[in-house]
Enzyme design. Structure first.
Site, PDB file in Angstrom:
ATOM      1  N   GLY A   1       0.796  -1.221   0.000  1.00 57.16           N
ATOM      2  CA  GLY A   1       0.000   0.000   0.000  1.00 57.16           C
ATOM      3  C   GLY A   1       0.825   1.265   0.000  1.00 57.16           C
ATOM      4  O   GLY A   1       0.314   2.334  -0.342  1.00 57.16           O
ATOM      5  N   ARG A   2       2.098   1.170   0.394  1.00 59.72           N
ATOM      6  CA  ARG A   2       2.966   2.357   0.361  1.00 59.72           C
ATOM      7  C   ARG A   2       4.400   1.973   0.019  1.00 59.72           C
ATOM      8  O   ARG A   2       5.347   2.596   0.482  1.00 59.72           O
ATOM      9  CB  ARG A   2       2.909   3.120   1.677  1.00 59.72           C
ATOM     10  CG  ARG A   2       3.259   2.316   2.918  1.00 59.72           C
ATOM     11  CD  ARG A   2       3.203   3.189   4.149  1.00 59.72           C
ATOM     12  NE  ARG A   2       3.556   2.429   5.328  1.00 59.72           N
ATOM     13  CZ  ARG A   2       4.232   2.929   6.357  1.00 59.72           C
ATOM     14  NH1 ARG A   2       4.673   4.166   6.322  1.00 59.72           N
ATOM     15  NH2 ARG A   2       4.482   2.189   7.417  1.00 59.72           N
TER      16      ARG A   2
ATOM     17  N   LYS B   1       9.890   2.717  -0.013  1.00 62.35           N
ATOM     18  CA  LYS B   1       8.781   2.660   0.935  1.00 62.35           C
ATOM     19  C   LYS B   1       8.390   4.082   1.316  1.00 62.35           C
ATOM     20  O   LYS B   1       9.203   4.838   1.837  1.00 62.35           O
ATOM     21  CB  LYS B   1       9.204   1.878   2.180  1.00 62.35           C
ATOM     22  CG  LYS B   1       8.084   1.641   3.185  1.00 62.35           C
ATOM     23  CD  LYS B   1       8.559   0.735   4.303  1.00 62.35           C
ATOM     24  CE  LYS B   1       7.462   0.502   5.332  1.00 62.35           C
ATOM     25  NZ  LYS B   1       7.932  -0.354   6.436  1.00 62.35           N
TER      26      LYS B   1
ATOM     27  N   ASP C   1      -2.655   7.294   1.606  1.00 58.86           N
ATOM     28  CA  ASP C   1      -1.879   8.166   0.720  1.00 58.86           C
ATOM     29  C   ASP C   1      -0.599   7.511   0.207  1.00 58.86           C
ATOM     30  O   ASP C   1       0.073   8.048  -0.676  1.00 58.86           O
ATOM     31  CB  ASP C   1      -1.543   9.493   1.413  1.00 58.86           C
ATOM     32  CG  ASP C   1      -0.739   9.322   2.704  1.00 58.86           C
ATOM     33  OD1 ASP C   1      -0.226   8.215   2.954  1.00 58.86           O
ATOM     34  OD2 ASP C   1      -0.631  10.303   3.459  1.00 58.86           O
TER      35      ASP C   1
ATOM     36  N   ARG D   1       6.074 -12.926   1.158  1.00 53.87           N
ATOM     37  CA  ARG D   1       5.623 -13.125   2.533  1.00 53.87           C
ATOM     38  C   ARG D   1       4.744 -14.364   2.641  1.00 53.87           C
ATOM     39  O   ARG D   1       4.270 -14.885   1.623  1.00 53.87           O
ATOM     40  CB  ARG D   1       4.823 -11.897   2.986  1.00 53.87           C
ATOM     41  CG  ARG D   1       5.581 -10.577   2.782  1.00 53.87           C
ATOM     42  CD  ARG D   1       4.610  -9.461   2.341  1.00 53.87           C
ATOM     43  NE  ARG D   1       5.345  -8.244   1.956  1.00 53.87           N
ATOM     44  CZ  ARG D   1       5.728  -7.301   2.797  1.00 53.87           C
ATOM     45  NH1 ARG D   1       5.430  -7.414   4.078  1.00 53.87           N
ATOM     46  NH2 ARG D   1       6.389  -6.251   2.375  1.00 53.87           N
TER      47      ARG D   1
ATOM     48  N   ASP E   1       1.340 -11.111   6.880  1.00 54.80           N
ATOM     49  CA  ASP E   1       1.868 -10.320   5.757  1.00 54.80           C
ATOM     50  C   ASP E   1       3.183  -9.633   6.122  1.00 54.80           C
ATOM     51  O   ASP E   1       3.812  -9.014   5.254  1.00 54.80           O
ATOM     52  CB  ASP E   1       0.844  -9.283   5.296  1.00 54.80           C
ATOM     53  CG  ASP E   1       0.374  -8.379   6.419  1.00 54.80           C
ATOM     54  OD1 ASP E   1      -0.292  -8.876   7.329  1.00 54.80           O
ATOM     55  OD2 ASP E   1       0.678  -7.170   6.391  1.00 54.80           O
ATOM     56  N   ASN E   2       3.617  -9.768   7.376  1.00 58.83           N
ATOM     57  CA  ASN E   2       4.898  -9.206   7.813  1.00 58.83           C
ATOM     58  C   ASN E   2       5.928 -10.289   8.109  1.00 58.83           C
ATOM     59  O   ASN E   2       6.907 -10.033   8.805  1.00 58.83           O
ATOM     60  CB  ASN E   2       4.711  -8.333   9.059  1.00 58.83           C
ATOM     61  CG  ASN E   2       3.914  -7.074   8.764  1.00 58.83           C
ATOM     62  OD1 ASN E   2       3.881  -6.610   7.631  1.00 58.83           O
ATOM     63  ND2 ASN E   2       3.261  -6.533   9.765  1.00 58.83           N
TER      64      ASN E   2
ATOM     65  N   ASP F   1       9.579  -5.212   7.834  1.00 58.61           N
ATOM     66  CA  ASP F   1       8.498  -4.305   8.253  1.00 58.61           C
ATOM     67  C   ASP F   1       8.673  -3.816   9.687  1.00 58.61           C
ATOM     68  O   ASP F   1       8.035  -4.298  10.617  1.00 58.61           O
ATOM     69  CB  ASP F   1       7.123  -4.950   8.054  1.00 58.61           C
ATOM     70  CG  ASP F   1       6.762  -5.028   6.584  1.00 58.61           C
ATOM     71  OD1 ASP F   1       7.199  -4.151   5.821  1.00 58.61           O
ATOM     72  OD2 ASP F   1       6.056  -5.973   6.181  1.00 58.61           O
TER      73      ASP F   1
END
Length: 482
Positions: A87-88, A108, A120, A178, A247-248, A257
């Site tokens: 997402g970022r 990142k 965002d 992941r 997911d990490n 992460d």
């Protein structure tokens, strides 16, 4: 600068979404990791700080890059989300480093992606500095980890609970695949994609299992073993990841992460720092169990390709997942034996270690300083424990155990000092560096990075960086920054 060879981008489009990176107009370089750049074989030539800032903020697309955001799912605090994704973060591409290892180059905080879910896609300065400090400290401590190649100020604000300076960190990893990547395709019942992903991971990370009779089952075994080692290493330095969602968890066995992560000061196995972990799911003491839980989710994702019959697949996977616990315990015990300077093995060593940890808890002793004092010899440890009755009592048991060791004291101390750090990224030091940076002063950040680059060496000029926080300096909560 980069000699890209983008293997992940050659997988089917269902694995990712291609991106057009649009960086800020006036980025400023905070830090460039020249040592890592040399490892990666990057040719920075006569690049200025302005050139590097443009490159590592996404303002300039490097030649050969194929930017993409990776798709994945994940269990977040136990709740399954079938689509998450980067997402970022944007994967620029891959390079082959000087050791002939494939490495991802990822921005990142570079902006919105297909998977931003209304966010965002930007990163604030604080989380970028935290990731840079902690990931590089983990590397210096000898713990498998993603690395930080650069940090850049964007010159543009990001909006969280307050307006903050925007920043981008360039992350380097063996890969960014992941447990959640496998879950993404399992949730879609896409067995073909699971096979493609598994074959790719085997080729990239575990080629030794490729020609075995059951390569996918052996892939699961190999991932579990690496995770058992990784989490044991976390426990041996008091590291608390803070958000161990599936997911990490990297299938390459690297720490990834660095959101609300922190290192424990005073030893307490129930320690939690993450502000979003109100129930203590990811507390220090829970990390091994959570790792096994996450790996059970990986096994579930792989079931469709382990065997045609689901019952047979479960029967194959179960003992492999159960095998995490003894593998972890062996790595944990080996690591703590080294921290205590025990080069031989005795049946009661586990009890001795656990009693020592309990004594630290009873005396409210600092985890890192306790082990470093132990490394300095019996007289130094006696001085350290002079007002710590539980540790004083335990020291007598420890000395009796040392009497059974063949190593001479000087040799043992040297070995202990190589595994018991002087410096860790203490939470209050990171927070001080962040607050100073928010005020425009980056000197504390640079100083902290320099100190943490040599964690096992006593640095006279930085002696105060050993100390735990005073009561008024304690930072009890950390945040993801999203």
């Amino acid at each position: 600068m980069f000699s890209f060879d983008n293997s992940y981008a050659r997988l089917p489009d269902t694995f990712f979404s291609r991106m057009d990176v649009s960086g800020p107009n006036s980025p400023t370089l905070i830090k460039f990791n020249e040592t890592l750049a040399l490892e990666l074989g990057l040719n920075v030539g006569n690049s200025t700080d302005q050139d590097l800032a443009a490159l590592f903020s996404g303002s300039v697309k490097p030649e050969g890059a194929d930017p993409l955001a990776m798709a994945y799912a994940g269990h977040q605090f136990g709740n399954f989300v079938p689509q998450l994704g980067d997402g970022r973060a944007v994967l620029l591409g891959e390079v082959i480093d000087r050791s002939d290892q494939r490495r991802d180059i990822q921005l990142k905080g570079a902006g919105e992606t297909f998977y931003s879910r209304g966010g965002d896609g930007r990163a604030a300065l604080g989380p970028v500095l935290r990731e840079y400090c902690v990931s590089e400290a983990m590397y210096a401590l000898g713990i498998p980890s993603t690395r930080a190649l650069a940090a850049v100020l964007t010159g543009e604000p990001v909006y969280r609970e307050q307006t903050l300076p925007g920043a981008v960190v360039t992350r380097v990893a063996s890969s960014h695949i992941r447990v959640g990547t496998f879950q993404f395709f399992a949730a879609r019942q896409d067995a073909d994609a699971l096979r493609q992903l598994s074959d790719y991971v085997i080729q990239r990370h575990y080629p030794e299992v490729a020609d075995t009779p059951q390569p996918y089952l052996n892939l699961l075994k190999a991932i579990i073993d690496r995770q058992a080692y990784l989490v044991a290493r976390w426990m041996q330095v008091g590291f608390i990841h803070g958000v161990m969602n599936t997911d990490n968890m990297s299938v390459a066995g690297e720490t990834i992460d660095f959101g609300p992560c922190a290192f424990m000061d005073q030893y307490d196995p129930t320690t939690v720092y993450s502000a979003i972990d109100s129930g203590g799911r990811y507390a220090y003491q829970n990390q091994p169990g959570i790792a096994q839980w996450n790996l059970a989710r990986l096994a579930e994702a792989l079931l469709p390709i382990l065997a045609d019959d689901i019952d047979e697949a479960v029967a194959l996977a179960n003992p492999v997942v159960v095998g995490f616990a003894p593998a972890y315990q062996a790595y944990w015990l080996d690591g703590f034996r080294q921290k205590l300077g025990l080069m031989t093995e005795r049946d009661d060593d586990r009890s001795l270690i656990e009693q020592g940890l309990q004594a630290m808890f009873d005396d409210q002793a600092d985890f890192t300083l306790s082990f470093r004092a132990l490394s300095a010899g019996s007289s130094a440890f006696a001085a350290f424990t002079s007002e710590r009755p539980a540790l004083t009592e335990w020291a007598a048991l420890y000395q009796a155990r040392l009497a059974l060791e063949p190593e001479i004291d000087l040799v043992r101390r040297e070995k202990m000092e190589s595994v018991n750090p002087v410096y860790i990224p203490r939470n209050h030091r990171i927070e001080q560096a962040i607050q100073a940076a928010l005020g425009g002063d980056l000197s504390l950040f640079h100083k902290l990075v320099d100190v943490l680059a040599h964690p096992y060496e006593a640095q006279t000029e930085y002696a105060d960086y050993q100390a735990p926080p005073r009561t008024d300096e304690r930072v009890l909560q950390t945040f993801c920054g999203t």
